[in-house]
Scaffold this motif. Structure first.
Motif, short mmCIF file in Angstrom:
data_model
loop_
_atom_site.label_atom_id
_atom_site.label_comp_id
_atom_site.label_asym_id
_atom_site.label_seq_id
_atom_site.Cartn_x
_atom_site.Cartn_y
_atom_site.Cartn_z
N ASN A 1 5.41 -75.31 81.19
CA ASN A 1 5.31 -75.18 82.63
C ASN A 1 4.06 -74.40 83.01
OD1 ASN A 1 5.87 -72.24 83.43
ND2 ASN A 1 7.59 -72.63 82.07
N SER A 2 3.65 -74.55 84.25
CA SER A 2 2.40 -73.97 84.72
C SER A 2 2.51 -72.51 85.10
CB SER A 2 1.90 -74.75 85.94
OG SER A 2 2.81 -74.59 87.03
N GLY A 3 3.71 -71.97 85.11
CA GLY A 3 3.89 -70.59 85.54
C GLY A 3 4.09 -70.46 87.04
N LEU A 4 4.08 -71.59 87.78
CA LEU A 4 4.24 -71.55 89.22
C LEU A 4 5.50 -72.27 89.69
CD1 LEU A 4 0.54 -72.32 90.22
CD2 LEU A 4 1.66 -70.09 90.11
N ILE A 5 6.36 -72.62 88.76
CA ILE A 5 7.55 -73.41 89.10
C ILE A 5 8.63 -72.52 89.71
CG2 ILE A 5 9.42 -74.82 88.16
CD1 ILE A 5 7.48 -75.82 86.05
N SER B 1 7.47 -67.06 90.44
CA SER B 1 7.07 -66.13 91.51
C SER B 1 8.25 -65.72 92.38
CB SER B 1 5.97 -66.74 92.36
OG SER B 1 6.38 -67.96 92.95
N ALA B 2 9.22 -66.60 92.58
CA ALA B 2 10.39 -66.23 93.38
C ALA B 2 11.14 -65.08 92.73
CB ALA B 2 11.31 -67.44 93.55
N TYR B 3 11.26 -65.12 91.41
CA TYR B 3 11.90 -64.04 90.65
C TYR B 3 11.04 -62.78 90.66
CZ TYR B 3 13.09 -61.66 86.18
OH TYR B 3 13.39 -60.76 85.20
N GLN B 4 9.73 -62.95 90.49
CA GLN B 4 8.83 -61.79 90.48
C GLN B 4 8.82 -61.07 91.82
OE1 GLN B 4 5.07 -63.41 89.15
NE2 GLN B 4 6.02 -64.30 87.32
N GLU B 5 8.95 -61.83 92.92
CA GLU B 5 9.00 -61.21 94.24
C GLU B 5 10.23 -60.32 94.39
OE1 GLU B 5 7.11 -61.17 97.09
OE2 GLU B 5 5.49 -62.04 95.91
N ILE B 6 11.31 -60.69 93.72
CA ILE B 6 12.54 -59.90 93.79
C ILE B 6 12.41 -58.61 93.00
CG2 ILE B 6 14.97 -59.86 93.05
CD1 ILE B 6 15.07 -62.86 93.75
N ILE B 7 11.94 -58.69 91.76
CA ILE B 7 11.94 -57.50 90.90
C ILE B 7 10.78 -56.56 91.20
CG2 ILE B 7 13.21 -58.64 89.06
CD1 ILE B 7 10.60 -58.97 87.54
N SER C 1 32.95 -76.15 82.11
CA SER C 1 31.56 -75.91 82.46
C SER C 1 30.93 -74.97 81.45
CB SER C 1 31.45 -75.29 83.86
OG SER C 1 32.12 -76.08 84.84
N ARG C 2 29.65 -75.18 81.19
CA ARG C 2 28.90 -74.30 80.29
C ARG C 2 27.60 -73.90 80.97
NH1 ARG C 2 29.56 -74.27 74.90
NH2 ARG C 2 28.28 -72.39 75.13
N ILE C 3 27.21 -72.64 80.77
CA ILE C 3 26.03 -72.09 81.41
C ILE C 3 25.21 -71.32 80.38
CG2 ILE C 3 25.16 -70.56 83.23
CD1 ILE C 3 27.76 -71.04 84.74
N TRP C 4 23.89 -71.53 80.43
CA TRP C 4 22.96 -70.77 79.60
C TRP C 4 21.94 -70.13 80.54
CZ3 TRP C 4 25.10 -75.38 78.56
CH2 TRP C 4 25.79 -75.53 77.34
N LEU C 5 21.73 -68.81 80.40
CA LEU C 5 20.84 -68.06 81.28
C LEU C 5 19.85 -67.25 80.44
CD1 LEU C 5 23.59 -66.66 83.68
CD2 LEU C 5 22.01 -68.54 84.21
N ALA C 6 18.65 -67.06 81.00
CA ALA C 6 17.64 -66.26 80.31
C ALA C 6 16.68 -65.68 81.34
CB ALA C 6 16.88 -67.09 79.29
N ALA C 7 16.11 -64.52 81.03
CA ALA C 7 15.08 -63.89 81.87
C ALA C 7 14.28 -62.95 80.99
CB ALA C 7 15.71 -63.14 83.04
N ASN C 8 13.00 -62.78 81.34
CA ASN C 8 12.15 -61.92 80.51
C ASN C 8 11.26 -60.97 81.32
OD1 ASN C 8 10.22 -63.65 81.54
ND2 ASN C 8 9.75 -64.63 79.59
N GLY C 9 11.51 -60.86 82.63
CA GLY C 9 10.68 -60.01 83.47
C GLY C 9 9.54 -60.76 84.13
N ALA C 10 9.26 -61.97 83.67
CA ALA C 10 8.23 -62.82 84.28
C ALA C 10 8.84 -64.10 84.83
CB ALA C 10 7.14 -63.15 83.28
N GLN C 11 9.85 -64.61 84.13
CA GLN C 11 10.52 -65.84 84.53
C GLN C 11 12.02 -65.69 84.32
OE1 GLN C 11 8.15 -68.00 81.60
NE2 GLN C 11 7.58 -69.46 83.20
#
Length: 291
Positions: A2-6, A28-34, A156-166
């Protein structure tokens, strides 16, 4: 890659089966929050998982209003909340004991010992509904899987991830058997097994088409239109003024006497509001006057 802007969510389904899915990826939507507050990395990650989760839930639970998920605990993490409205505006916040050291990897079960999750549906018109989510397993994913099993009786199954940037998430759900076009009884077990091999770096680093091809290149996957998502706060001067008025005329008058004005900061977006006696006198009448 991905381009980093998704900042988008996309539905998909598997042809001739009763299995559907969704994938969300936010940058960026996530970055605006944190960026609104200086969070330890562990809380940036956990808050990112909550933001990705509410994005997935919001696209499944279709209402004209706001959907939120909130965690309350008795440990150093006192509260954590993420919400999304019908325009796909996202916001979130975490509150914790800032004197405590926060690990980079957080077990939801550990930090919410004695606590719980609440999913709140607030329609623009109609009655608000809240569902209590049991803390099961070690992760938010496991808690939400339990919620869907109990509330919709749909596996239902859910997989989640975050790293401070995405932050990102993958969701699979098995619909009632009569919605399948063939008797592919092994589809659910096969699709969830393949999804369980996904790595965090894939969930965060690949666009949806590439991710699904990597997981399901031998399956017939149907992709639907993407929906953009963005950071957006629902606060306003008028709503904040109404909240100030709601504390009561005596309290408002006392604050004006002590401080000269009432200042309120939005915890979600850091917008600052200030109300003077002149702002309040028309709404409270003579009781707002301090002299």
């Amino acid at each position: 890659m991905n381009s980093g802007l998704i900042n988008e969510i996309q539905r998909f389904s598997f042809d001739k089966t009763n299995v559907r899915g969704e994938r969300v990826l936010l940058t960026s939507a996530y970055q605006e929050i944190i960026k609104r507050k200086v969070y330890p990395l562990g809380l940036e990650k956990l808050l990112g998982e909550f933001v990705a989760a509410i994005a997935l839930l919001r696209d499944i639970i279709k209402i004209d209003g706001v959907l939120s998920i909130q965690a309350k605990g008795n440990g150093y993490l006192s509260a954590l909340m993420a919400e999304c409205d019908e325009r796909h505006n996202l916001r979130g916040i975490a509150q914790w004991d800032e004197a405590q050291d926060v690990p980079d990897v957080i077990s939801l079960k550990e930090v919410l010992a004695g606590g719980y999750l609440v999913i709140t549906i607030t329609p623009r018109n109609g009655q608000r509904y809240q569902g209590i989510v049991e803390i099961v397993g070690e992760s938010l994913s496991e808690c939400l899987e339990q919620y869907f099993q109990q509330s919709e009786q749909l596996p239902s199954r859910i997989w989640l991830a975050a790293n401070g940037a995405q932050c990102g998430g993958l969701f699979l759900q098995r619909l009632p058997a009569e919605q399948a076009q063939t008797g592919d009884e092994d589809a659910w077990a096969r699709f969830t097994h393949l999804a369980s091999t996904v790595k965090d770096e894939e969930l965060l680093g690949l666009d949806t088409l590439e991710l699904l091809h990597r997981l399901y290149h031998e399956e017939d996957v149907r992709l639907y239109d993407t929906k953009p998502m963005q950071f957006g706060c629902s606060c306003s001067r008028q709503r904040t003024l109404e909240a100030v008025i709601s504390i009561g005329t005596d309290e408002v008058r006392q604050l004006l006497i002590e401080q000269g004005s009432i200042k309120v900061d939005c915890q979600f977006c850091a917008e600052k509001y200030e109300f003077t006696e002149a702002d309040l006198v028309d709404l409270l009448g003579d009781q707002a006057q301090t002299h």
